[in-house]
Design a protein around this motif. Structure first.
Motif, PDB file in Angstrom:
ATOM      1  N   ALA A  56       9.549  -3.609  25.796  1.00  0.00           N
ATOM      2  CA  ALA A  56       9.794  -2.514  26.650  1.00  0.00           C
ATOM      3  C   ALA A  56      10.866  -1.478  25.646  1.00  0.00           C
ATOM      4  CB  ALA A  56      10.121  -2.895  28.040  1.00  0.00           C
ATOM      5  N   LYS A  57      12.036  -2.241  25.361  1.00  0.00           N
ATOM      6  CA  LYS A  57      12.984  -1.719  24.432  1.00  0.00           C
ATOM      7  C   LYS A  57      12.288  -1.174  23.222  1.00  0.00           C
ATOM      8  CE  LYS A  57      17.487  -2.383  22.496  1.00  0.00           C
ATOM      9  NZ  LYS A  57      18.632  -3.184  22.248  1.00  0.00           N
ATOM     10  N   ALA A  58      11.601  -1.980  22.369  1.00  0.00           N
ATOM     11  CA  ALA A  58      11.041  -1.484  21.019  1.00  0.00           C
ATOM     12  C   ALA A  58      10.088  -0.138  21.369  1.00  0.00           C
ATOM     13  CB  ALA A  58      10.432  -2.481  20.477  1.00  0.00           C
ATOM     14  N   SER A  59       9.155  -0.373  22.321  1.00  0.00           N
ATOM     15  CA  SER A  59       8.321   0.841  22.461  1.00  0.00           C
ATOM     16  C   SER A  59       9.135   2.265  23.075  1.00  0.00           C
ATOM     17  CB  SER A  59       7.301   0.293  23.848  1.00  0.00           C
ATOM     18  OG  SER A  59       7.854   0.176  25.043  1.00  0.00           O
ATOM     19  N   ARG A  60      10.154   2.013  23.779  1.00  0.00           N
ATOM     20  CA  ARG A  60      10.770   3.161  23.919  1.00  0.00           C
ATOM     21  C   ARG A  60      11.425   3.876  22.811  1.00  0.00           C
ATOM     22  NH1 ARG A  60      12.674   0.053  28.540  1.00  0.00           N
ATOM     23  NH2 ARG A  60      14.546  -0.476  27.221  1.00  0.00           N
ATOM     24  N   LEU A  61      12.164   2.969  21.961  1.00  0.00           N
ATOM     25  CA  LEU A  61      12.436   3.687  20.669  1.00  0.00           C
ATOM     26  C   LEU A  61      11.556   4.111  20.042  1.00  0.00           C
ATOM     27  CD1 LEU A  61      14.968   0.574  19.740  1.00  0.00           C
ATOM     28  CD2 LEU A  61      15.440   2.744  20.542  1.00  0.00           C
ATOM     29  N   THR A  62      10.205   3.489  19.910  1.00  0.00           N
ATOM     30  CA  THR A  62       9.318   3.895  19.047  1.00  0.00           C
ATOM     31  C   THR A  62       8.714   5.616  19.826  1.00  0.00           C
ATOM     32  OG1 THR A  62       8.600   2.088  18.564  1.00  0.00           O
ATOM     33  CG2 THR A  62       6.923   3.774  18.175  1.00  0.00           C
ATOM     34  N   THR A  63       8.751   5.855  20.854  1.00  0.00           N
ATOM     35  CA  THR A  63       8.058   6.988  21.434  1.00  0.00           C
ATOM     36  C   THR A  63       8.870   8.249  20.952  1.00  0.00           C
ATOM     37  OG1 THR A  63       9.539   6.743  23.423  1.00  0.00           O
ATOM     38  CG2 THR A  63       7.554   5.835  23.452  1.00  0.00           C
TER      39      THR A  63
END
Length: 199
Positions: A56-63
């Motif tokens: 969840a944290k990594a995907s938020r950074l990627t968005t």
């Protein structure tokens, strides 16, 4: 002589001083095995929660852009390092044009016989703009603006306790977590093109 032994036998039969030790010796292995099973399953649930949180944290950074697939992998491994060594973690990212492309072949827009399968003479929506019909149209990586990214993190680690093989489990535990997120529209992106093949 036998008459003298009878009271001794009755005393021995009535003596229960050592019964607790025998009962304890019979029950302890079962209790230890049960505790090890609880530890093993509890730890697996904890790893699942940690990996899901890291995804969840990594995907938020990627968005929001400016992140690579290598950064995503590094972020996830750094998040779960407190409970699992990084060498047990593998991360993959797949980019799709939209949610309807995830796990499906590219859309056939003009279908010739045999119907329902792609063959020469068909036209298709080239979701990843590579000019080739793809049964799985995703690309590796984190894509660009408005792309849908499918994240998968897999953790394979050895059992914490020796109870696994005794219970018929494998010697390693595997945890796989996934998430699907659309990147923010921070810039424009190329629309899919329709490609027609010649028979």
């Amino acid at each position: 002589m036998i008459a003298r032994l009878a009271p001794a036998r009755r005393r021995i039969a009535a003596d229960v001083a050592g019964a607790t030790i025998v009962e304890f010796a019979l029950i302890v292995p079962l209790l230890i095995g049960l505790l090890m099973m609880i530890l093993e399953v509890g730890y697996q649930n904890y790893v699942e929660a940690m990996v899901q949180g890291a995804l969840a944290k990594a995907s938020r950074l990627t968005t929001v852009g400016n992140t690579t697939a290598a950064n995503v992998s590094a972020t996830i491994k750094a998040e779960v390092r407190a409970v699992i060594p990084a060498e047990y973690v593998t991360v993959s990212t797949r980019r799709y044009y939209n949610f309807s492309n995830v796990g499906k072949p590219e859309k056939i827009t003009s279908d010739t016989d045999p119907r329902g399968t792609f063959n020469l003479g068909d036209c298709f929506e080239d979701a990843n703009n590579n000019g080739i019909y793809d049964a799985t149209p995703g690309d590796d990586g984190v894509g660009s603006a408005d792309d849908v990214i499918f994240y998968t993190a897999t953790v394979r680690y050895p059992n914490l306790t020796p109870v696994g093989p005794l219970m018929g489990w494998t010697r390693t535990r595997t945890v796989t977590e996934t998430t699907l997120v659309r990147n923010q529209p921070f810039t424009s992106r190329a629309a899919p093109t329709v490609v027609c093949t010649k028979p």
